[in-house]
Motif scaffolding. Sequence first.
Motif, PDB file in Angstrom:
ATOM      1  N   SER A 206      77.063  33.552 -14.625  1.00 18.13           N
ATOM      2  CA  SER A 206      76.616  32.403 -15.418  1.00 18.13           C
ATOM      3  C   SER A 206      75.129  32.472 -15.744  1.00 18.13           C
ATOM      4  O   SER A 206      74.656  31.814 -16.677  1.00 18.13           O
ATOM      5  CB  SER A 206      76.921  31.106 -14.669  1.00 18.13           C
ATOM      6  OG  SER A 206      76.127  30.993 -13.499  1.00 18.13           O
TER       7      SER A 206
ATOM      8  N   LEU B 133      84.319  35.782  -5.219  1.00 22.70           N
ATOM      9  CA  LEU B 133      84.537  35.389  -6.611  1.00 22.70           C
ATOM     10  C   LEU B 133      83.544  34.311  -7.029  1.00 22.70           C
ATOM     11  O   LEU B 133      82.952  34.380  -8.117  1.00 22.70           O
ATOM     12  CB  LEU B 133      85.969  34.887  -6.796  1.00 22.70           C
ATOM     13  CG  LEU B 133      86.304  34.303  -8.174  1.00 22.70           C
ATOM     14  CD1 LEU B 133      86.148  35.364  -9.262  1.00 22.70           C
ATOM     15  CD2 LEU B 133      87.717  33.728  -8.187  1.00 22.70           C
ATOM     16  N   LYS B 134      83.348  33.308  -6.174  1.00 22.39           N
ATOM     17  CA  LYS B 134      82.397  32.242  -6.486  1.00 22.39           C
ATOM     18  C   LYS B 134      80.994  32.801  -6.679  1.00 22.39           C
ATOM     19  O   LYS B 134      80.271  32.406  -7.605  1.00 22.39           O
ATOM     20  CB  LYS B 134      82.395  31.200  -5.367  1.00 22.39           C
ATOM     21  CG  LYS B 134      83.618  30.306  -5.342  1.00 22.39           C
ATOM     22  CD  LYS B 134      83.627  29.410  -4.116  1.00 22.39           C
ATOM     23  CE  LYS B 134      82.440  28.478  -4.080  1.00 22.39           C
ATOM     24  NZ  LYS B 134      82.488  27.572  -2.899  1.00 22.39           N
ATOM     25  N   ASN B 135      80.609  33.728  -5.806  1.00 21.80           N
ATOM     26  CA  ASN B 135      79.279  34.337  -5.923  1.00 21.80           C
ATOM     27  C   ASN B 135      79.139  35.112  -7.227  1.00 21.80           C
ATOM     28  O   ASN B 135      78.111  35.028  -7.914  1.00 21.80           O
ATOM     29  CB  ASN B 135      79.025  35.271  -4.738  1.00 21.80           C
ATOM     30  CG  ASN B 135      78.938  34.531  -3.413  1.00 21.80           C
ATOM     31  OD1 ASN B 135      78.803  33.312  -3.379  1.00 21.80           O
ATOM     32  ND2 ASN B 135      79.033  35.262  -2.317  1.00 21.80           N
TER      33      ASN B 135
ATOM     34  N   LEU C  12      80.881  34.718 -10.039  1.00 19.09           N
ATOM     35  CA  LEU C  12      80.885  33.802 -11.181  1.00 19.09           C
ATOM     36  C   LEU C  12      79.527  33.130 -11.339  1.00 19.09           C
ATOM     37  O   LEU C  12      79.051  32.911 -12.459  1.00 19.09           O
ATOM     38  CB  LEU C  12      81.979  32.746 -11.011  1.00 19.09           C
ATOM     39  CG  LEU C  12      83.418  33.227 -11.208  1.00 19.09           C
ATOM     40  CD1 LEU C  12      84.405  32.137 -10.803  1.00 19.09           C
ATOM     41  CD2 LEU C  12      83.658  33.637 -12.661  1.00 19.09           C
ATOM     42  N   SER C  13      78.912  32.813 -10.207  1.00 13.45           N
ATOM     43  CA  SER C  13      77.586  32.197 -10.247  1.00 13.45           C
ATOM     44  C   SER C  13      76.562  33.157 -10.847  1.00 13.45           C
ATOM     45  O   SER C  13      75.725  32.763 -11.669  1.00 13.45           O
ATOM     46  CB  SER C  13      77.156  31.788  -8.836  1.00 13.45           C
ATOM     47  OG  SER C  13      75.852  31.254  -8.839  1.00 13.45           O
TER      48      SER C  13
ATOM     49  N   HIS D  65      87.716  34.608  -2.126  1.00  9.13           N
ATOM     50  CA  HIS D  65      87.379  33.426  -2.921  1.00  9.13           C
ATOM     51  C   HIS D  65      85.862  33.221  -2.946  1.00  9.13           C
ATOM     52  O   HIS D  65      85.291  32.889  -3.996  1.00  9.13           O
ATOM     53  CB  HIS D  65      88.061  32.191  -2.335  1.00  9.13           C
ATOM     54  CG  HIS D  65      87.829  30.938  -3.123  1.00  9.13           C
ATOM     55  ND1 HIS D  65      88.380  30.726  -4.368  1.00  9.13           N
ATOM     56  CD2 HIS D  65      87.085  29.834  -2.849  1.00  9.13           C
ATOM     57  CE1 HIS D  65      88.000  29.546  -4.828  1.00  9.13           C
ATOM     58  NE2 HIS D  65      87.209  28.988  -3.925  1.00  9.13           N
ATOM     59  N   GLN D  66      85.219  33.439  -1.798  1.00  9.83           N
ATOM     60  CA  GLN D  66      83.764  33.293  -1.738  1.00  9.83           C
ATOM     61  C   GLN D  66      83.075  34.361  -2.583  1.00  9.83           C
ATOM     62  O   GLN D  66      82.087  34.083  -3.277  1.00  9.83           O
ATOM     63  CB  GLN D  66      83.285  33.384  -0.286  1.00  9.83           C
ATOM     64  CG  GLN D  66      81.806  33.075  -0.093  1.00  9.83           C
ATOM     65  CD  GLN D  66      81.459  31.657  -0.489  1.00  9.83           C
ATOM     66  OE1 GLN D  66      82.127  30.708  -0.097  1.00  9.83           O
ATOM     67  NE2 GLN D  66      80.413  31.499  -1.296  1.00  9.83           N
TER      68      GLN D  66
ATOM     69  N   ASP E 254      92.601  35.991  -6.717  1.00 11.20           N
ATOM     70  CA  ASP E 254      92.231  34.805  -5.945  1.00 11.20           C
ATOM     71  C   ASP E 254      93.403  33.828  -5.885  1.00 11.20           C
ATOM     72  O   ASP E 254      93.735  33.303  -4.820  1.00 11.20           O
ATOM     73  CB  ASP E 254      91.013  34.132  -6.589  1.00 11.20           C
ATOM     74  CG  ASP E 254      90.480  32.979  -5.761  1.00 11.20           C
ATOM     75  OD1 ASP E 254      90.185  33.190  -4.571  1.00 11.20           O
ATOM     76  OD2 ASP E 254      90.352  31.866  -6.307  1.00 11.20           O
TER      77      ASP E 254
ATOM     78  N   ILE F 219      89.901  36.749 -10.490  1.00 14.80           N
ATOM     79  CA  ILE F 219      90.446  35.393 -10.593  1.00 14.80           C
ATOM     80  C   ILE F 219      91.953  35.408 -10.335  1.00 14.80           C
ATOM     81  O   ILE F 219      92.491  34.559  -9.616  1.00 14.80           O
ATOM     82  CB  ILE F 219      90.143  34.795 -11.982  1.00 14.80           C
ATOM     83  CG1 ILE F 219      88.639  34.556 -12.137  1.00 14.80           C
ATOM     84  CG2 ILE F 219      90.903  33.486 -12.190  1.00 14.80           C
ATOM     85  CD1 ILE F 219      88.219  34.175 -13.547  1.00 14.80           C
TER      86      ILE F 219
ATOM     87  N   LEU G 179      90.839  28.384 -13.587  1.00 14.35           N
ATOM     88  CA  LEU G 179      89.729  28.022 -12.710  1.00 14.35           C
ATOM     89  C   LEU G 179      89.624  26.521 -12.456  1.00 14.35           C
ATOM     90  O   LEU G 179      89.106  26.107 -11.417  1.00 14.35           O
ATOM     91  CB  LEU G 179      88.411  28.532 -13.302  1.00 14.35           C
ATOM     92  CG  LEU G 179      88.194  30.047 -13.246  1.00 14.35           C
ATOM     93  CD1 LEU G 179      86.988  30.447 -14.083  1.00 14.35           C
ATOM     94  CD2 LEU G 179      88.009  30.511 -11.803  1.00 14.35           C
ATOM     95  N   THR G 180      90.094  25.710 -13.386  1.00 18.65           N
ATOM     96  CA  THR G 180      89.907  24.264 -13.245  1.00 18.65           C
ATOM     97  C   THR G 180      91.170  23.503 -12.858  1.00 18.65           C
ATOM     98  O   THR G 180      91.083  22.361 -12.390  1.00 18.65           O
ATOM     99  CB  THR G 180      89.362  23.655 -14.552  1.00 18.65           C
ATOM    100  OG1 THR G 180      90.311  23.865 -15.616  1.00 18.65           O
ATOM    101  CG2 THR G 180      88.034  24.289 -14.926  1.00 18.65           C
TER     102      THR G 180
END
Length: 315
Positions: free
Chosen positions: A142, A134-136, A138-139, A131-132, A162, A159, A272-273
């Motif tokens: 962007s 994936l967050k990295n 996605l950041s 998950h971390q 995850d 995703i 994601l949301t």
Amino acid sequence: MFTYGFLNLIEIIQIEKGYKMGSNLFDSEIKNLEALTKSGAFGSESQNLLKKRGEISTQEFIYLSFCSIYDDPNFDYETLPYIIDFMDLFREGQSTNPQAMVDIITASMVGDKNNLQLETMSSYTRFLTEHQILKNNLSEMSKERSVDPLKRIELANAILHDYSNGFEYCMKLFTFIIAIARVVNGKEYDLQIIDKQPSSNKLNLFRQIDGGKHNLLVDGWDDRIRNADSHASIVYNPQTCLFEGKNNHYQKTDTGKIRRVEEFTITPVELLTKVIPRVGRFIHGYLGASYLLYLVNADREYYDKAVVILKELSK
């Protein structure tokens, strides 16, 4: 901070019970997660608190770990109903059979003496680390003006995984949540028998034994995605910008079971949301309530301070 607080709670349980439980996989995952925390993979807050571990009491450490979620400017307020539901369930279990509660919560983290494979640490670590990552990713994406199509597909697959990782971990936790519900209702429990049940059965078992008191914990799970991902039956379509999947499942009839194939689509934004955040709220609710269960027995002052935080959030 929350990550290492979880590790510390496991350490407390092992020391206070006078023995060390866990399979080889469990032990290796503990070391991996601690190393990642020390490296700063989960943020500087967790890393810095780890450095102070020997300077503060265990009770304060657990309290600060709790605060890292619930006393945070970026707190997800939709997490609040989950910890309230878990606290209510845990409180009922504590008043019915305190020792059973300790045994069940302990087993949910480090396994049971009779079945070390009940540990959930390996699932937790896999979900947390991926998950971390994936967050990295996605950041980083962007910040890019244009993204290579293969990179988009790679992130789309990440995703999906995850959610699958989080779903599997939550369903493992349901083994112990069902056991607690059985304790509340004065019934015996067998963790190994419960653990062998598929996810749909676990959710139904909890509904039956709980009697609708904690529907938040069982409603809203989308097992189509996890099922399709595990059978390689879902893909991201760059042309439509949708995940397109097939949910293979069996449906009961009067004459037995028949196989059904249900086609479905879901947008990355919805995943994601709406879908993935529910997993995090459920996990934070369960582990946060576990922290409170420890504090209410170990240090009433820190417990009361934690409850004040929750009351402020509820206003």
